[in-house]
Scaffold this motif. Structure first.
Motif, PDB file in Angstrom:
ATOM      1  N   PHE A 138       6.378   9.050   6.395  1.00 27.12           N
ATOM      2  CA  PHE A 138       5.155   8.275   6.614  1.00 27.12           C
ATOM      3  C   PHE A 138       4.743   8.348   8.077  1.00 27.12           C
ATOM      4  CE2 PHE A 138       6.593   6.911   2.579  1.00 27.12           C
ATOM      5  CZ  PHE A 138       5.463   6.576   1.861  1.00 27.12           C
ATOM      6  N   PRO A 187      14.447  11.550  -6.115  1.00 28.96           N
ATOM      7  CA  PRO A 187      13.811  12.622  -5.343  1.00 28.96           C
ATOM      8  C   PRO A 187      13.725  12.232  -3.870  1.00 28.96           C
ATOM      9  CG  PRO A 187      12.179  11.411  -6.631  1.00 28.96           C
ATOM     10  CD  PRO A 187      13.519  10.863  -7.019  1.00 28.96           C
ATOM     11  N   GLN A 202      12.069  20.609  -3.139  1.00 21.45           N
ATOM     12  CA  GLN A 202      11.923  20.260  -1.731  1.00 21.45           C
ATOM     13  C   GLN A 202      13.092  20.746  -0.885  1.00 21.45           C
ATOM     14  OE1 GLN A 202      11.185  16.103  -1.323  1.00 21.45           O
ATOM     15  NE2 GLN A 202       9.003  16.416  -1.140  1.00 21.45           N
ATOM     16  N   LEU A 259      -2.088  15.355   8.871  1.00 20.60           N
ATOM     17  CA  LEU A 259      -1.706  14.886   7.548  1.00 20.60           C
ATOM     18  C   LEU A 259      -1.352  16.039   6.626  1.00 20.60           C
ATOM     19  CD1 LEU A 259      -4.057  11.914   6.799  1.00 20.60           C
ATOM     20  CD2 LEU A 259      -1.571  11.913   6.966  1.00 20.60           C
ATOM     21  N   ASN A 286      -0.802   6.806  -1.421  1.00 24.61           N
ATOM     22  CA  ASN A 286      -0.147   6.450  -0.163  1.00 24.61           C
ATOM     23  C   ASN A 286       1.284   6.958  -0.105  1.00 24.61           C
ATOM     24  OD1 ASN A 286      -2.397   4.910   0.854  1.00 24.61           O
ATOM     25  ND2 ASN A 286      -1.918   3.495  -0.794  1.00 24.61           N
ATOM     26  N   ALA A 287       1.936   6.950  -1.264  1.00 22.99           N
ATOM     27  CA  ALA A 287       3.326   7.410  -1.270  1.00 22.99           C
ATOM     28  C   ALA A 287       3.400   8.938  -1.247  1.00 22.99           C
ATOM     29  CB  ALA A 287       4.032   6.865  -2.499  1.00 22.99           C
ATOM     30  N   ARG A 288       2.510   9.550  -1.978  1.00 24.49           N
ATOM     31  CA  ARG A 288       2.456  11.017  -2.021  1.00 24.49           C
ATOM     32  C   ARG A 288       1.039  11.404  -1.653  1.00 24.49           C
ATOM     33  NH1 ARG A 288       7.694  12.514  -2.693  1.00 24.49           N
ATOM     34  NH2 ARG A 288       8.713  11.160  -4.172  1.00 24.49           N
ATOM     35  N   LYS A 303       0.812  -1.213   0.000  1.00 27.23           N
ATOM     36  CA  LYS A 303       0.000   0.000   0.000  1.00 27.23           C
ATOM     37  C   LYS A 303       0.851   1.271   0.000  1.00 27.23           C
ATOM     38  CE  LYS A 303      -3.726   2.131   2.531  1.00 27.23           C
ATOM     39  NZ  LYS A 303      -4.141   2.366   3.886  1.00 27.23           N
ATOM     40  N   ASN A 304       1.916   1.232   0.784  1.00 22.82           N
ATOM     41  CA  ASN A 304       2.632   2.487   0.999  1.00 22.82           C
ATOM     42  C   ASN A 304       3.966   2.611   0.273  1.00 22.82           C
ATOM     43  OD1 ASN A 304       0.970   3.906   3.148  1.00 22.82           O
ATOM     44  ND2 ASN A 304       1.209   1.860   4.015  1.00 22.82           N
ATOM     45  N   VAL A 359      11.818   4.189  -8.266  1.00 24.29           N
ATOM     46  CA  VAL A 359      12.044   5.605  -7.958  1.00 24.29           C
ATOM     47  C   VAL A 359      13.154   5.671  -6.909  1.00 24.29           C
ATOM     48  CG1 VAL A 359      11.053   7.707  -7.029  1.00 24.29           C
ATOM     49  CG2 VAL A 359       9.674   6.201  -8.462  1.00 24.29           C
ATOM     50  N   ASN A 365       2.303   0.574 -11.226  1.00 24.42           N
ATOM     51  CA  ASN A 365       2.298   0.295  -9.800  1.00 24.42           C
ATOM     52  C   ASN A 365       2.342   1.597  -8.997  1.00 24.42           C
ATOM     53  OD1 ASN A 365       2.199  -1.454  -7.655  1.00 24.42           O
ATOM     54  ND2 ASN A 365       4.429  -1.485  -7.428  1.00 24.42           N
ATOM     55  N   TYR A 366       3.140   2.523  -9.492  1.00 28.12           N
ATOM     56  CA  TYR A 366       3.230   3.802  -8.798  1.00 28.12           C
ATOM     57  C   TYR A 366       1.877   4.519  -8.788  1.00 28.12           C
ATOM     58  CZ  TYR A 366       4.164   8.609  -7.675  1.00 28.12           C
ATOM     59  OH  TYR A 366       4.097   9.833  -7.086  1.00 28.12           O
ATOM     60  N   ASN A 387      -0.671   3.207  -6.444  1.00 25.58           N
ATOM     61  CA  ASN A 387      -0.433   3.411  -5.009  1.00 25.58           C
ATOM     62  C   ASN A 387      -0.002   4.832  -4.647  1.00 25.58           C
ATOM     63  OD1 ASN A 387      -0.826   0.674  -3.913  1.00 25.58           O
ATOM     64  ND2 ASN A 387       0.813   0.194  -5.345  1.00 25.58           N
ATOM     65  N   MET A 388      -0.028   5.722  -5.622  1.00 25.04           N
ATOM     66  CA  MET A 388       0.628   7.019  -5.371  1.00 25.04           C
ATOM     67  C   MET A 388      -0.003   7.809  -4.220  1.00 25.04           C
ATOM     68  SD  MET A 388      -0.683   9.098  -8.653  1.00 25.04           S
ATOM     69  CE  MET A 388      -2.421   9.094  -9.036  1.00 25.04           C
ATOM     70  N   MET A 416      11.151  11.691 -11.475  1.00 26.57           N
ATOM     71  CA  MET A 416      11.060  10.577 -10.547  1.00 26.57           C
ATOM     72  C   MET A 416      11.998   9.450 -10.933  1.00 26.57           C
ATOM     73  SD  MET A 416       7.272   9.648  -9.258  1.00 26.57           S
ATOM     74  CE  MET A 416       7.404   7.933  -9.609  1.00 26.57           C
ATOM     75  N   ALA A 434       4.906   1.757  -4.619  1.00 24.41           N
ATOM     76  CA  ALA A 434       4.872   2.744  -5.688  1.00 24.41           C
ATOM     77  C   ALA A 434       6.296   3.095  -6.124  1.00 24.41           C
ATOM     78  CB  ALA A 434       4.135   3.989  -5.233  1.00 24.41           C
TER      79      ALA A 434
END
Lengths: 447, 500
Positions: free
Chosen positions: A428, A423, B264, B249, B419-421, A377-378, A390, B412-413, B416-417, B397, A381
């Motif tokens: 999290f 990057p 960033q 969040l 959750n990642a971003r 899930k986390n 990445v 895949n990114y 699920n993105m 990326m 990606a």
């Protein structure tokens, strides 16, 4: 060719916003019609004021008296234009609420012109200020001074095209698939007649306003405009209003109605429009009587009645406009409401099905336990087992944190920036301690 | 989002709103909300000391405020609305339905504000005629100050609502926009910020409208320096409060919010700037309070620039931290509602879209359908070749060297993105559409293409005759059953009456 025409004639039936109207519809319609009336009166005074300022300043090149008159009119414009904008917010709000899909679709289809309203009007406003406040300074450079108000007038004459194109296009969903941009939407039937109706109406309203404005007791006419005669000036504005109204009734109105696409025409509409025209007739008669009376004192005799009649007329015509709009899109609105309801049912059915059978593909668990689920899930990606996606592969994490699970957890919660070729990883912080524990165990057990 | 899709592929849609909105906030804060009370105060000083130099200076300063607020200020206010309705009509349309009454009240306050500003400015000179009329004029100034503050107080309710819908999701009442936890701190932050910005503007205009060595110049500089110093502690306290209530969040997004993803690393620098801007202004204010003669004129440009920059960055962050939502927990920034997601992720977004070329992905139309998916799911924030282009985002990326995108990894990114971003909404479509989207992006990398929005290219339409027929049948069936129900009800009524 036939199929092409068929495709071109397609009517879109989109889904509406799935939120109820915030107020009863009759209330919103009332707000729309009444507030639009207020708005358009001040728009008329703004546009008509700029046009007359330009006209009289130009005439003032030969006759100084008219230059002063132009200046006096210009002073009304900067006030009326602020009211025009602010009074436009309410009808905009009402039309946004009542006709969300129709209005916004038309806006999008003419998008560039629509958004150009903002810079164009801003520039026009700034020019009217520049013009008003430079009257004395540019007294010797009249060409420049006239050019300033000239550009402003051109902009003011152009903006109504954008609005009229939009309020016209919104009534014809069957055209939404065929127009490409503002210019094509502008060429749809009825936009130009509407424009003509607006501009002539502007002169009528402004003429009546200035007739009243220069006639007020408190207005020191002789002091402010010593070279002009109050009676003559007022008669001129009354004449302007009279002429514009006569043209409107005899010529422009009939053109407008005869070019109206038939789909929104109903008996009620015809009666309403005829009532509007019938109201103008006595007003014209009284104006004519007052202007031709040999006694100057009689100029004002019927003004109160004329002004009230005009107000009622505009209200009646505004209602007619609304009746047409409602007629024109009613069947389409019904289709759209049905489609929205059908879509809502689908969403509910699907949610129900998901509840009854939670092992849908969305919640598919890879079966490798909590840690793997958290990873999928986390992390997946950006991270794969043994290739860089990445971020670095899991094998590399293992080589770094093999003996330091706490360090791994710390990094996941608040990562820094290490690699120049990737990057920075986001933090999290939302993972619970349990999830974090399972995750780090899962990662560190991969070889 | 079921509208003909307006799109600016070079400028980026959000940039259009941002330019207009930031301009509006700057004018509104610096030249209205904070400005009017400041000018009224100066006018009152002239009245109290019977020193007409105060009055003249205040009038000149007000002239600038009057001209700019009634042109750029007013029009950009309308412009935020027009641009958001072009770019995210579902979101602004929903907000209007929720906030109709607030907007309506806003309108009334707004009309009051405009009428008062016209009266206040245009009767200024006349009011100098007598003691009484001047006093009345100052009262107008106070009324106007209150009205401008109220317009802001209402709009902040709407802004706070977008960041955190509070209880609205369950209760659906207007009040929740104003009782949500972000409302008060945001208002408390904006109020003194506006005062400080107005002070910076006032300092600058004083330099413009007075000459070196004139006594009134230094009096005014002292006063305005004090004005800024007075409001700064409130501004600081409120900003801490504000920061504290932004949901956790959202704070998680901060690093990206401040610097945008590619910058960033600037986070620290920008944070410094955020504290630096008020800091620098503090020094200038302090100096002009105690040593106005020794401050060089050009120094007064600095607070104006940094405070405007500060407010601009604040708005940027505020805009960003509400992502992935455009209306918190109700609608994502792509204009798709949260409750639509389960259905769309199974059946696909194209199936229910009206203004796309294809309603289904096939082998033959894959890339073209991918473009449709891009328009529906990505185009509110991404372009194909302009600012924040989808190609550059993926390229960065995957190393930033123009290597061919790894398509499987991209899938895949994207899946699920969220959750990642966190700031990215989840992908709304199904598996096939994801395939198509990735194929389209991969092709874009090789063959860049700029997408035209409907404003130039027109729109495809997917409503079929069959669909209209089905809908008509549904309508007829519904009306029929409504009539039957009514008849049944009437029947049972008459029966009941007959029985009696």
């Amino acid at each position: 060719m036939k199929t092409l025409l068929f495709i071109l004639a397609q009517v879109p039936v989109p889904k509406d916003l799935d939120l109820p109207l915030p107020m009863p519809e009759w209330f919103l319609v009332g707000v729309l019609v009444l507030s639009f009336l207020l708005h358009i009166i001040f728009v008329d005074l703004m546009v008509g004021g700029v046009l007359l300022t330009l006209w009289f300043e130009w005439k003032g090149l030969r006759n100084k008296g008219y230059d002063a008159l132009a200046h006096e009119i210009a002073k009304t414009v900067t006030v009326n234009k602020s009211l025009a904008v602010v009074l436009g917010v309410a009808p905009l709000l009402a039309i946004n609420t009542l006709y969300t899909i129709y209005f916004y679709s038309a806006n999008a289809l003419t998008g560039l012109a629509w958004i150009m309203i903002i810079p164009l009007v801003t520039v026009a406003f700034l020019l009217t200020y520049a013009h008003k406040y430079s009257w004395e300074k540019l007294a010797q450079q009249k060409e420049l001074h006239l050019a300033i108000i000239g550009v402003s007038a051109l902009i003011f004459l152009f903006i109504p095209f954008i609005f009229l194109t939009n309020v016209n296009l919104m009534l014809f969903p069957e055209k939404w698939g065929t127009v490409k941009g503002f210019l094509e939407a502008l060429m749809l039937p009825n936009v130009l007649p509407r424009y003509l109706f607006f501009t002539v109406g502007t002169l009528a309203v402004t003429g009546l306003f200035l007739f009243w404005y220069f006639g007020r007791q408190s207005y020191e006419f002789e002091e402010k405009l010593p070279d002009l005669n109050r009676y003559q000036v007022r008669k001129m504005f009354y004449g302007l209003a009279f002429g514009a109204l006569a043209v409107q009734v005899a010529l422009v109105g009939p053109i407008l109605i005869s070019t109206l696409p038939s789909k929104g025409i109903s008996p009620t509409l015809v009666i309403t429009l005829l009532a509007g025209v019938a109201l103008v007739a006595p007003a014209l008669y009284w104006m004519w009587q007052d202007m031709t009376s040999p006694n100057p004192v009689h100029l004002d005799r019927h003004f109160g009645k004329v002004a009230s009649l005009m107000l009622v007329t505009v209200l009646v015509l505004g209602s007619g406009r609304h009746i047409y709009r409602a007629n024109a899109i009613e069947p389409h609105r019904e289709l759209m409401a049905e489609k929205t309801a059908a879509y809502r049912e689908l969403i509910a059915q699907h949610a129900q099905a998901m509840q009854n059978n939670p092992t849908g593909e969305l919640l598919a668990d890879a079966g490798g336990g909590a840690g793997e689920a958290v990873f999928q899930k986390n992390c997946s990606a950006c991270h794969a087992q043994d290739v860089k996606v990445v971020g670095p592969p899991v094998t590399e994490m293992v080589s770094i944190y093999k003996n330091d699970p706490e360090g791994l957890k710390k990094w996941i919660k608040a990562p820094g920036k290490k690699r120049s070729d990737a990057p920075q990883m986001p933090g999290f912080a939302q993972l619970s301690d349990g999830e974090l524990q399972a995750l780090s165990e899962y990662i560190l057990h991969i070889n | 989002m079921d509208f003909p899709i307006f799109h600016l592929d070079f400028l980026n849609n959000r940039v259009l709103i941002a330019i207009i909105a930031i301009l509006h906030v700057l004018v509104n804060h610096a030249l209205a909300v904070g400005f009017i009370p400041m000018v009224t105060f100066m006018e009152w000083l002239g009245f109290k000391t019977q020193d007409e130099r105060w009055d003249k200076l205040a009038y000149k300063i007000m002239f600038v405020g009057f001209v700019i607020t009634t042109t750029i200020g007013a029009m950009t206010g309308v412009g935020i609305w027009l641009s958001s309705s072009l770019i995210n009509p579902y979101s602004i349309g929903s907000l209007i339905r929720v906030f109709f009454f607030a907007w309506f009240t806003e309108w009334i306050v707004f009309v009051t504000e405009v009428v008062l500003i016209l009266i206040y400015f245009l009767t200024w000179k006349k009011s100098n005629a007598s003691f009484r009329s001047k006093g009345k004029h100052i009262l107008f100034g106070i009324g106007l100050s209150i009205a401008s503050w109220f317009t802001m107080a209402i709009i902040v309710g709407i802004l706070g609502f977008m960041m955190d819908t509070g209880n609205w999701l369950t209760e659906r009442s207007l009040v929740n926009g104003f009782t949500n936890p972000i409302y008060l701190p945001q208002l408390a932050f904006r109020t003194p910020l506006a005062m400080v910005m107005a002070g910076a503007m006032g300092l600058f205009l004083t330099i413009v409208f007075t000459k070196k060595g004139e006594e009134i110049r230094y009096k005014a500089l002292r006063f305005l320096g004090g004005w800024m110093l007075f409001w700064m502690p409130f501004s600081l306290a409120a900003s801490l409060w504000y920061y504290k209530v932004i949901p956790t969040l959202m704070i998680g997004n901060m690093a990206v919010a401040v610097g945008t993803q590619d910058f960033q690393d600037w986070y620290n620098l920008l944070t410094k700037f955020i504290f630096g801007a008020p800091g620098v202004s503090f020094i200038v204010a302090l100096a002009s309070r105690w040593k106005p003669q020794q401050v060089p004129a050009y120094a007064y440009v600095v607070p104006v620039v940094v405070m405007l920059g500060f407010a601009g960055i604040f708005e940027r962050i505020r805009e960003f931290i509400r992502k992935p939502y455009v209306i918190g927990n109700y609608m994502y920034s792509n204009g798709i509602r949260v409750d639509e997601y389960p259905l769309l992720q199974k059946e696909g977004v194209l199936k229910f879209a009206t203004y796309v070329k294809h309603r289904e992905v096939t082998a033959a139309n894959k890339v073209e359908a991918g473009k449709d998916v891009f328009m529906v799911a990505c185009s509110r924030c991404h372009t194909t070749s302009g600012i924040n282009s989808i190609v550059s985002v993926f390229d960065r990326m995957y190393g930033g060297k123009g290597q061919p995108f790894p398509q499987e990894a991209m899938k895949n990114y994207i899946k699920n993105m969220h959750n990642a971003r966190y700031y990215m909404p989840p992908f709304p479509g199904n598996e096939k559409e994801l395939d198509a989207l990735v194929a389209y992006i991969a092709q874009l990398q090789v063959y860049p293409e700029s997408i035209e929005g409907v404003q130039t290219a027109g729109t495809p339409i997917q409503t079929t005759r069959e669909e209209i027929q089905q809908l008509s049948e549904r309508i007829l069936a519904r009306k029929e059953s409504e009539r039957n129900n009514k008849q049944l009800a009437e029947k049972s009524n008459t029966q009941a009456i007959l029985k009696q």
